[in-house]
Scaffold this active site. Structure first.
Site, PDB file in Angstrom:
ATOM      1  N   LYS A  87      -4.691  10.625   4.096  1.00 25.61           N
ATOM      2  CA  LYS A  87      -4.695  10.018   5.421  1.00 25.61           C
ATOM      3  C   LYS A  87      -3.864  10.901   6.349  1.00 25.61           C
ATOM      4  CE  LYS A  87      -5.031   6.386   2.413  1.00 25.61           C
ATOM      5  NZ  LYS A  87      -6.013   6.758   1.383  1.00 25.61           N
TER       6      LYS A  87
ATOM      7  N   HIS B 265       0.811  -1.216   0.000  1.00 28.75           N
ATOM      8  CA  HIS B 265       0.000   0.000   0.000  1.00 28.75           C
ATOM      9  C   HIS B 265       0.849   1.272   0.000  1.00 28.75           C
ATOM     10  CE1 HIS B 265      -3.475   2.522   1.529  1.00 28.75           C
ATOM     11  NE2 HIS B 265      -3.993   1.839   0.531  1.00 28.75           N
TER      12      HIS B 265
ATOM     13  N   HIS C  74      -9.017  11.616  -0.011  1.00 30.42           N
ATOM     14  CA  HIS C  74      -8.396  10.294  -0.028  1.00 30.42           C
ATOM     15  C   HIS C  74      -7.119  10.344   0.809  1.00 30.42           C
ATOM     16  CE1 HIS C  74      -6.112   6.859  -1.905  1.00 30.42           C
ATOM     17  NE2 HIS C  74      -7.290   6.301  -1.783  1.00 30.42           N
TER      18      HIS C  74
ATOM     19  N   LYS D 266       3.024   4.371  -1.102  1.00 36.95           N
ATOM     20  CA  LYS D 266       2.987   5.259  -2.268  1.00 36.95           C
ATOM     21  C   LYS D 266       4.189   6.195  -2.178  1.00 36.95           C
ATOM     22  CE  LYS D 266      -2.045   4.966  -2.227  1.00 36.95           C
ATOM     23  NZ  LYS D 266      -2.067   3.780  -1.349  1.00 36.95           N
TER      24      LYS D 266
END
Length: 618
Positions: free
Chosen positions: A506, A273, A504, A275
């Site tokens: 976090k 996950h 989107h 990025k």
């Protein structure tokens, strides 16, 4: 119980039946369940499984333009539902009638699950989602759309200067930037970056790059590089296996400059996950850590965040690898994270990083890598790494132990039957850590505000209901943890021109009661799940992490401050700003009794979205 803690589910004769697994086909999308489906005693009661949350399965994602939506949905179930909704929208005045028999009328909630196949989780990652819909066939609408409440510019192609960043407007104090959003006033994009900006020559003459991510649209990604860099070598670091890996490689066949590095996922249900971009220039080296997938939809009308490192110069020839370290030990931690992949494809990049001076870095790196860790290794990853850094690098001010913790995310995993199973007993203790002497003193006093979009937030967003495709909180998970929803808040950003861009991003932070100061700030890929942050095992003697995640932690001490002042009005952005650019209005607002958290796999037909459509996942 407040209304946002209730659901109404349609009855079916086979609620507990798991759909059969269809034959595998490389030409069909690979569907992976996103959220956990552990057994629970509710009206739903599906077949027990054990699986943590995931944001959206990392599959090839076709380029998505508002005026030309591909007819072939791909990606996770939630994103497939969003894609189908856009390709074949159900208009508000064409709402379907229920397709399944109902044993009784339930009028207390607008949330109804229309099929038992949606109630039970898929038994295999290759299960094909149903694409049939109730009601009469509808003519596909591609170009003729209802008037947008956000103005005519919503449907227009962006002008060429949309992809040109104004360096004079960028604030380099914190090096934290938002992405550009299409269809909003220009001033709300000042100081923001598009992926084309990041990869442009204004930041360096690119020689090679590495793209770490979760979802990929390779043809689209290649087009984001400027023409002069478009054939420079690229390594794609991914977590795909079997059929989905074959499809990813197939997408890269036209591009001989692309190579792959498969992340090892040794623990079940983990995901890659992270990025991140590693960019090697003729002039030096740069790191980008971000929240966006490498698909167009994530760079179009969503609020995303990123940290861009300074341009790191090359060290003098023959320098030891320990040279060029920052006060935050960023170089050491980045190298340790890359070595955790145990990948020969990254060996050359590890050597390159060792040869560069990263001493200007002022943030801390917080990563997660799959494994079970004991002893000192427990504090290298996940939330225990965050706890360690907060313990060593925060300086409490009077009454700081009562400061609220604010956490925002786009996906939610299974937390257990009550808050003591993980959230309050383990994760909240980390988030409330303050200095060496107050590592757990604030856990009982500090409010925990969980920010997650409501149904109405999604409905009134720029994208409308399809924005919920990147918010894969499932009914199966939500029904098990109604207690969690009492924590829910959302942003009411009336003064922020980005309020309609679905978040989107976090973010985890701790703010003063008046929200004028921050004790620390974290932007990361990690959602609210044990898979991402890790969970203690064996009476606290072992830390288990399932997924790869990466984020950056800002502490005031690294910037010679006691706290971060909050920049109230961050637009238009100024390079003289000293306040921290929190991307939403504070404080967040607690859900009202009418608010409901977005659940992706149930229909919403009572009100149209900003495109005049309703949401009917099928």
């Amino acid at each position: 119980m407040s209304q946002h803690g209730k659901w109404t589910l349609s009855d079916s004769d086979d609620d507990n039946v798991v759909p059969p697994t269809p034959p595998k086909d490389l030409n069909k999308p690979n569907v992976k369940p996103e959220c956990s489906a552990n057994s629970f005693n509710t009206v739903l009661n599906p077949t027990p499984k054990s699986e943590p949350s995931r944001e959206n399965s990392a599959k090839f994602q076709p380029s998505l333009k508002p005026e030309n939506v591909s007819a072939s949905p791909m990606g996770s179930e939630a994103r497939q539902a969003a894609h189908l909704n856009q390709a074949d929208p159900v208009k508000y005045d064409q709402r379907p009638t229920p397709a399944v028999k109902r044993k009784r009328e339930r009028d207390e909630s607008p949330w109804n699950l229309s099929s038992s196949d949606d109630e039970a989780p898929s038994s295999a990652p290759d299960a094909k989602p149903k694409q049939s819909r109730s009601g009469p066939p509808k003519k596909k609408i591609r170009d003729a759309r209802p008037p947008s409440p956000h103005g005519a510019a919503y449907y227009k192609e962006e002008p060429s200067d949309f992809f040109e960043a104004d360096l004079s407007a960028m604030s380099n104090t914190y090096r934290f930037y938002l992405n550009k959003v299409s269809g909003i006033e220009q001033k709300y994009n000042t100081g923001a970056l598009h992926i084309k900006d990041i990869l442009s020559p204004m930041f360096g003459t690119l020689k090679e790059s590495v793209q770490f991510n979760y979802c990929f649209d390779i043809p689209w990604m290649v087009q984001q590089y400027p023409p002069e860099f478009r054939t420079k070598p690229v390594i794609i670091v991914h977590g795909e296996k079997r059929e989905s890996k074959a499809r990813l490689i197939q997408q890269a066949q036209p591009y001989s400059h692309i190579r792959f590095c498969q992340a090892k996922l040794d623990i079940a249900f983990g995901t890659h996950h992270t990025k991140m971009m590693l960019l090697w220039y003729e002039e030096g080296f740069r790191v980008i850590i971000l929240t966006s997938n490498l698909i167009q939809a994530d760079w179009y009308q969503k609020t995303q965040g990123l940290w861009m490192s300074p341009l790191y110069p090359r060290l003098p020839e023959g320098s030891p690898e320990t040279l060029g370290e920052s006060p935050t030990y960023f170089k050491r931690d980045l190298l340790e994270y890359l070595r955790a992949y145990r990948a020969p494809e990254l060996a050359e990049w590890i050597e390159r990083i060792e040869e560069h001076d990263l001493s200007e870095t002022r943030i801390y790196l917080i990563g997660s890598t799959p494994g079970r860790f004991q002893g000192p290794d427990m504090e290298k990853w996940g939330h225990l790494k965050l706890r360690k850094l907060l313990s060593e690098n925060t300086c409490p001010v009077p009454n700081m132990e009562k400061w609220p913790v604010v956490a925002q995310f786009s996906s939610i995993g299974s937390m257990g039957l009550d808050k003591t199973k993980w959230l309050a007993a383990e994760f909240q203790r980390t988030l409330t850590t303050l200095g060496k002497t107050g590592s757990s003193s604030g856990s009982a006093e500090a409010p925990l505000l969980l920010v997650y979009p409501s149904v109405d937030n999604v409905r009134t967003s720029l994208e409308g209901y399809p924005a919920g495709g990147s918010l894969p909180y499932s009914i199966q998970t939500a029904q098990k943890q109604l207690w969690l929803h009492s924590y829910f808040h959302h942003w009411k950003a009336e003064t922020c021109g980005r309020s309609s861009a679905m978040p989107h991003i976090k973010i985890y932070t701790r703010a003063s009661p008046d929200y004028s100061q921050l004790a620390w700030f974290l932007v990361t890929s990690a959602n609210l799940s044990k898979a991402a942050w890790g969970a203690l095992e064996k009476n606290g003697s072992q830390m288990m992490v399932r997924s790869y995640e990466l984020g950056v932690l800002y502490t005031p001490s690294a910037f010679n401050m006691k706290t971060f002042p909050v920049q109230k009005d961050i637009f238009p952005v100024s390079n003289t700003t000293t306040g921290f650019p929190v991307p939403f209005d504070l404080p967040p607002h607690r859900y009202s009794t009418k608010d409901q958290p977005w659940i992706w796999n149930i229909p919403y037909t009572q009100a149209p979205d900003t495109h005049g459509n309703v949401w009917v996942p099928s």
